[in-house]
Motif scaffolding. Structure first.
Motif, short mmCIF file in Angstrom:
data_model
loop_
_atom_site.label_atom_id
_atom_site.label_comp_id
_atom_site.label_asym_id
_atom_site.label_seq_id
_atom_site.Cartn_x
_atom_site.Cartn_y
_atom_site.Cartn_z
N GLY A 1 17.10 -7.19 -2.67
CA GLY A 1 17.42 -5.94 -2.01
C GLY A 1 16.26 -5.38 -1.21
N ILE A 2 16.50 -4.29 -0.54
CA ILE A 2 15.49 -3.64 0.30
C ILE A 2 14.54 -2.85 -0.58
N VAL A 3 13.26 -2.94 -0.28
CA VAL A 3 12.24 -2.16 -0.98
C VAL A 3 11.43 -1.38 0.05
N VAL A 4 10.98 -0.21 -0.36
CA VAL A 4 10.20 0.66 0.52
C VAL A 4 9.05 1.26 -0.27
N GLY A 5 7.92 1.39 0.39
CA GLY A 5 6.77 2.11 -0.17
C GLY A 5 6.29 3.10 0.87
N GLU A 6 5.92 4.31 0.44
CA GLU A 6 5.47 5.33 1.39
C GLU A 6 4.17 5.95 0.92
N GLY B 1 -13.75 5.46 22.07
CA GLY B 1 -14.47 5.01 20.88
C GLY B 1 -13.53 4.91 19.70
N ARG B 2 -14.10 4.62 18.55
CA ARG B 2 -13.31 4.50 17.33
C ARG B 2 -13.89 5.42 16.27
N SER B 3 -13.02 5.93 15.43
CA SER B 3 -13.45 6.80 14.35
C SER B 3 -13.27 6.05 13.03
N GLY B 4 -14.37 5.60 12.48
CA GLY B 4 -14.32 4.84 11.23
C GLY B 4 -13.73 5.62 10.08
N ALA B 5 -13.99 6.92 10.00
CA ALA B 5 -13.48 7.74 8.91
C ALA B 5 -11.95 7.80 8.94
N TYR B 6 -11.39 7.98 10.13
CA TYR B 6 -9.94 8.07 10.24
C TYR B 6 -9.28 6.72 10.06
N GLU B 7 -9.93 5.67 10.54
CA GLU B 7 -9.39 4.33 10.32
C GLU B 7 -9.36 4.02 8.82
N ALA B 8 -10.37 4.47 8.10
CA ALA B 8 -10.40 4.25 6.65
C ALA B 8 -9.26 5.00 5.97
N LYS B 9 -8.97 6.23 6.42
CA LYS B 9 -7.85 7.00 5.84
C LYS B 9 -6.52 6.30 6.10
N LEU B 10 -6.34 5.78 7.31
CA LEU B 10 -5.10 5.06 7.63
C LEU B 10 -4.99 3.79 6.79
N ASP C 1 -2.56 0.76 2.33
CA ASP C 1 -2.73 0.10 1.04
C ASP C 1 -1.82 0.71 -0.03
N VAL C 2 -1.73 2.04 -0.05
CA VAL C 2 -0.87 2.72 -1.02
C VAL C 2 0.59 2.33 -0.79
N ALA C 3 1.02 2.36 0.47
CA ALA C 3 2.42 2.03 0.80
C ALA C 3 2.74 0.59 0.40
N VAL D 1 3.03 6.85 6.27
CA VAL D 1 3.01 5.41 6.47
C VAL D 1 4.08 4.84 5.56
N SER D 2 4.98 4.07 6.12
CA SER D 2 6.09 3.51 5.37
C SER D 2 6.08 1.99 5.54
N ALA D 3 6.22 1.28 4.42
CA ALA D 3 6.32 -0.18 4.44
C ALA D 3 7.69 -0.54 3.85
#
Length: 106
Positions: free
Chosen positions: A19-24, A45-54, A59-61, A94-96
């Motif tokens: 079946g379908i599974v989802v993580g958020e 440029g890139r923001s390392g702090a925000y990339e780490a949060k994303l 990872d949690v999802a 963020v949804s997987a």
């Protein structure tokens, strides 16, 4: 557990679709507001702090997706899709999602 964006796993036969599974995961208000506000400051440029949060949210999802698949008796998840949505004016979700399957290598 194998988690893949493909619809099959090379060298493995899918025996059963569970079946379908989802993580958020949802990121709080300050992070999202600061991300969008800082875009004009970063300009190219890139923001390392925000990339780490994303990355943390992804990872949690994915961890939640895996736990739900295991609870269904699956040993893999195929067809995984990651989505990013702004919820309201101040949160990012963020949804997987994918299909939990049982393969012959379980």
């Amino acid at each position: 557990m194998i988690i893949t964006t493909t619809n099959s796993i090379e060298g493995q036969k899918i025996l059963e679709y569970k079946g379908i599974v989802v993580g958020e995961a949802i990121m709080g208000a300050n992070v999202v507001r600061d991300v969008f506000a800082s875009i004009t400051d970063i300009v190219g440029g890139r923001s390392g702090a925000y990339e780490a949060k994303l990355q943390d949210a992804r990872d949690v999802a994915l961890r939640e997706l895996e736990q739900r698949a295991l609870a269904m008796g699956a040993n893999a998840v195929v067809g995984v899709d990651l989505d990013y949505e702004v919820v309201g004016n101040s949160m990012l979700m963020v949804s997987a999602s994918g299909t939990a399957v049982l393969t012959d290598r379980g």
